[in-house]
Design an enzyme around this catalytic site. Structure first.
Site, short mmCIF file in Angstrom:
data_model
loop_
_atom_site.label_atom_id
_atom_site.label_comp_id
_atom_site.label_asym_id
_atom_site.label_seq_id
_atom_site.Cartn_x
_atom_site.Cartn_y
_atom_site.Cartn_z
N ARG A 279 0.89 -1.17 0.03
CA ARG A 279 0.09 0.06 0.01
C ARG A 279 0.82 1.15 0.05
O ARG A 279 1.52 1.59 1.10
CB ARG A 279 -0.70 -0.03 1.40
CG ARG A 279 -1.93 0.87 1.14
CD ARG A 279 -2.66 0.90 2.83
NE ARG A 279 -1.78 1.93 3.62
CZ ARG A 279 -1.72 1.64 4.67
NH1 ARG A 279 -2.29 0.97 5.40
NH2 ARG A 279 -0.73 2.26 5.48
N HIS A 283 -3.97 3.97 4.32
CA HIS A 283 -4.95 3.08 4.49
C HIS A 283 -6.53 3.59 3.87
O HIS A 283 -7.12 3.28 3.10
CB HIS A 283 -5.30 2.57 5.94
CG HIS A 283 -6.55 1.93 6.26
ND1 HIS A 283 -6.48 0.52 5.72
CD2 HIS A 283 -7.46 1.93 6.88
CE1 HIS A 283 -7.73 0.07 6.04
NE2 HIS A 283 -8.27 1.06 6.89
N TYR A 292 3.96 5.30 11.33
CA TYR A 292 4.37 4.04 11.58
C TYR A 292 5.21 3.12 10.64
O TYR A 292 5.33 2.03 10.93
CB TYR A 292 2.92 3.32 12.07
CG TYR A 292 1.76 3.20 10.79
CD1 TYR A 292 2.05 2.58 9.71
CD2 TYR A 292 0.80 4.14 10.80
CE1 TYR A 292 1.03 2.51 8.67
CE2 TYR A 292 -0.10 4.05 9.75
CZ TYR A 292 -0.11 3.25 8.75
OH TYR A 292 -0.76 3.35 7.69
#
Length: 387
Positions: A279, A283, A292
């Protein structure tokens, strides 16, 4: 890979350093450098029109994603689930379907929806909050987006079992035999619904392909925190085969999904396909992935861009000229205009519309609730309510 004390040092032995590239079991037909390679089980020959078609589909799918993200940033959408970097996984799977196959998506299968003939503008209505999904699942053989994580896999399994009972599996008639494609992500693989769907599918030999887009992150949780083995190997515990494919390789994804769907149509039961991808975006548009994950990881995956590798292959082998690439770019621009202008023109729903599509025949209890809500709305001064 540095051992994570949460799991212990044996995690490195299970995953190994090669897992960052998908491992030796990865099915691949087109390398990140645009080199055509061959596989003993899933090799296919593609003509120039097919290759150009894959490229065009992925470019248009990326444009859908880019435009929708921009619309959300401008306040025209409440939310958008991005797919940047996952175009090959979706177009490869979507183009492997036959018209009679049925798809159960998550909320991110914009490329598959495009393959099923759905106007991308219809996808925006859900994220704008003006409808719950305006396309006809029966017409397109593509279910409404599912927000509840993993729930669609149970729906897919039940639908596939219904196909068995309708006699459209294993007849030998390619125009009749059908299968189900169930999409979910690596995070959903940890959900109880998904594992229950695996059990039912295996027990009833249901004609369903479980297609997992492993993009490495369940929002902010890395795949290493969800499993000690590659995801595709989980299928063996339920009694059906699992395959890991390069999800950034549209050719390999198409070949593997096509084979898995045919296996299901022939009555040989379920298959787990793990499309190993990444990805590259967030998200959703409410997420900040810089909090993160490392930017160096993103940069390394940009070198595996699914669109770029097909473009290189087409140019290197003289399969597409400048006019073709310019035409695709112009088509993408037109699509962008369609989405921008169409999104802003989407009509706001009437408050009572939410009662209209719950039942085919509205029961008396729901009709009473509707009338009561209409009276409540009418109590505001100057309100006009369409009954």
């Amino acid at each position: 890979m540095t051992p994570d004390p949460t799991f212990g040092p044996d995690l490195v032995e299970v995953f190994g350093p090669s897992q960052s590239d998908g491992g030796p079991e990865l099915v691949q037909l087109l390398t990140p450098e645009g080199e055509r390679v061959h596989h003993p089980e899933f090799d296919l020959d593609f003509d120039a029109d097919e290759l150009r078609g894959f490229y065009r589909d992925m470019v248009l799918t990326r444009r859908i994603d880019v435009e929708a993200t921009a619309l959300q940033r401008h306040g025209e959408l409440g939310l958008w689930a991005q797919l940047l970097g996952q175009e090959a996984a979706q177009i490869g799977a979507g183009r492997a379907l036959r018209p009679q196959d049925h798809v159960f998506p998550t909320y991110r299968e914009h490329g598959v929806a495009y393959c099923r003939g759905i106007d991308p503008l219809q996808l925006l209505g859900l994220f704008r909050g003006v409808d719950q999904g305006s396309w006809d699942p029966a017409e397109h053989h593509f279910g409404l987006y599912t927000i509840v994580i993993g729930a669609q896999t149970l729906h897919a399994c039940g639908y596939a079992m219904g196909m068995q009972r309708d006699g459209v599996v294993g007849t030998g008639d390619p125009a009749r035999d059908a299968a189900v494609l169930a999409h979910f992500g690596d995070g959903a693989s940890s959900q109880g619904d998904v594992n229950e769907a695996f059990i039912f599918a295996a027990s009833y030999n249901a004609p369903v392909v479980f297609f997992c887009q492993n993009n490495q992150w369940a929002i902010s949780e890395p795949i290493e925190r969800q499993t000690r083995i590659p995801l595709y190997q989980r299928a063996l515990g339920f009694g059906f085969p699992g395959i890991r494919v390069d999800g950034n390789d549209v050719l390999a994804t198409y070949a593997v999904t096509r084979a898995a769907l045919q296996r299901a149509r022939d009555g040989q039961g379920p298959t787990f396909v793990e499309a190993y991808t990444y990805r590259m975006g967030a998200h959703t548009t409410t997420d900040d992935p810089t909090r993160y994950r490392l930017s160096s990881d993103v940069e390394s995956w940009k070198l595996k861009d699914p669109i770029a590798r097909v473009e290189v292959y087409l140019k290197r082998n003289g399969l597409a000229d400048t006019d073709f690439f310019e035409a695709v770019a112009a088509e993408a621009d037109d699509l962008g205009v369609h989405l921008r202008e169409g999104c802003k023109a989407l009509p706001d729903p009437q408050p009572l519309d939410l009662f209209d599509h719950v039942y085919a025949d509205m029961p008396a209890e729901l009709a009473a609730q509707r009338d009561g809500y209409a009276d409540y709305l009418a109590s505001f001064e100057g309100a006009e309510v369409a009954r």
